[in-house]
Design an enzyme around this catalytic site. Sequence first.
Site, PDB file in Angstrom:
ATOM      1  N   ASN A 352       0.842  -1.199   0.000  1.00  0.00           N
ATOM      2  CA  ASN A 352       0.000   0.000   0.000  1.00  0.00           C
ATOM      3  C   ASN A 352       0.881   1.254   0.000  1.00  0.00           C
ATOM      4  O   ASN A 352       0.720   2.164   0.825  1.00  0.00           O
ATOM      5  CB  ASN A 352      -0.935   0.001   1.207  1.00  0.00           C
ATOM      6  CG  ASN A 352      -2.194   0.819   0.960  1.00  0.00           C
ATOM      7  OD1 ASN A 352      -2.385   1.413  -0.104  1.00  0.00           O
ATOM      8  ND2 ASN A 352      -3.063   0.875   1.950  1.00  0.00           N
ATOM      9  N   HIS A 388      -9.451   4.447   8.405  1.00  0.00           N
ATOM     10  CA  HIS A 388     -10.021   3.157   8.019  1.00  0.00           C
ATOM     11  C   HIS A 388     -11.412   2.948   8.614  1.00  0.00           C
ATOM     12  O   HIS A 388     -12.259   2.281   8.018  1.00  0.00           O
ATOM     13  CB  HIS A 388      -9.106   2.007   8.473  1.00  0.00           C
ATOM     14  CG  HIS A 388      -7.971   1.738   7.547  1.00  0.00           C
ATOM     15  ND1 HIS A 388      -6.781   2.422   7.616  1.00  0.00           N
ATOM     16  CD2 HIS A 388      -7.836   0.854   6.519  1.00  0.00           C
ATOM     17  CE1 HIS A 388      -5.961   1.970   6.674  1.00  0.00           C
ATOM     18  NE2 HIS A 388      -6.574   1.028   6.004  1.00  0.00           N
TER      19      HIS A 388
END
Length: 503
Positions: A352, A388
């Site tokens: 990521n 998140h």
Amino acid sequence: MLELKIVFRTSTGNKKRLELTKMATPNEFFKGSKHGFEFINLDGLCKTLGIAEPPLRFFIGIVMGFPFALIFLLLPRKAANFRHLYIALCGMLISYFCFGTDMVFPLLSVLVTHISLIFFGGTMANVIFNFLFHMTYMLGAYVFYASDGYDVKWTTPQCILCLRLIGLAWDCYDGKKDKSKLKGELLLTRYEGTPTFLEICGYSYFFGGFMAGPQFSFQRYIKFVEDRLIDKEGLEAKNSRFFSAFKRVVGGLVAIAVFSIYDPQYPASALHGEEFLAKPFFTKCTQITLTYHIHFCKYVTIWYFCESVCMITGLAYAGTKDGKAKWDGVRNFKFRRVLFGAFFQDMLEGFNINTSQWAGRYVFKRLIFLGNKYASHVLTLLFLSLWHGFYIGYLILFAIEFILIIEERQLCLLLGALFNTKYDDLPLPLRLAINIFGAVFRAYACAFAAAAFMLLRWRRIKIAYGAVYYWLPITLVVGAVLILLLQQVVAAKKRKEKDGKKD
């Protein structure tokens, strides 16, 4: 409005119908709208593949980027506004296909950013406003739309858009600052002008990065659309963008094949089941590790496909090297480093990537005024955890990540000081042994941490962690004690060396 129909029988047996109406409850409303283009029936394909329609539409939305990218190459290179419009419309088409009328929610956040730039311009006030608005907007959506697990709704691309638009505010702010006050990549990402609404729409809805990333700067996007990103050397260099994209597509297909075949055998839900609990300790640890790698294959597939679209369009261009064009400008995953790297730093720098770079550029570096790297690191990870969502699993994952990285760096420094050598100077057999042990240990440790990411809720996490006796937290405690002892040994060694010089 929802229709409630009540049927009852009279004593004669005749049916009578009473029709009532009531307002939708909040829970019913926040399930989200249906997808767009309902005449496209995917029920049969969903049953064949054994997946629900929302994730299937999401994946199709990713794949739609390929034909859009090929058509984009046919557009006039100097017609920048026409290119912006095409990109924005393609992204909105994907958004409507996947999320139906819920597509208005991401569009609203784009509109707010445009208005804020008109009123505040490239000021710190605009940065603060965009940060507070987009984080509140996204977290509010999590509260109202989230279920007990992972959801594929408009909130999925919104989390990507949240970072992108906050980054845009920072880039415009940097564009108003004196260049002498900026360093490194901030000089490359700063933007001096004021973006138009069409430019912001294109930047937000770029079909190679709207749904799942990658993140890229507004400056890169503008150069790309205005045909200024790929220089003369890049046009003349070897190493075709199409071949590079093809390799990524093949990698993505392999990853999705692994996920499709093995995910039914190693689902995350099995990590808190009775059958899992009855297995031996090492078998349970290995199952968690296999589940982790299989589970993240789906992310690798999406990243590879998105990166391929960026390569085809040219957005991924990153200069030339040895006469060959590089197309890794928005690379999000380094296969070899993640799978075979010996250190946790390898995982951090290979997984990521663009989100990590975004966090470093717009959060970590902006906290320099704290004067403490550890504090900046902790706050950056807290931000990513909150970004998140509110599940405790995210917080556990990033907390373990922080401790692992810090302990690894401390141990490497102390061991280097103790033996007066660097890792690269060690004998090959010793380095090979360290690599093998490190790669295996890192795989199991990362899987332990990622189990919290996969299970999300503490009621599930504690079962999986308890089943393997919380081995990683215990190891981290032992590591902390070892670091304290090594610090004493290294300090004693330095004192002895200093006394020896005096003598």
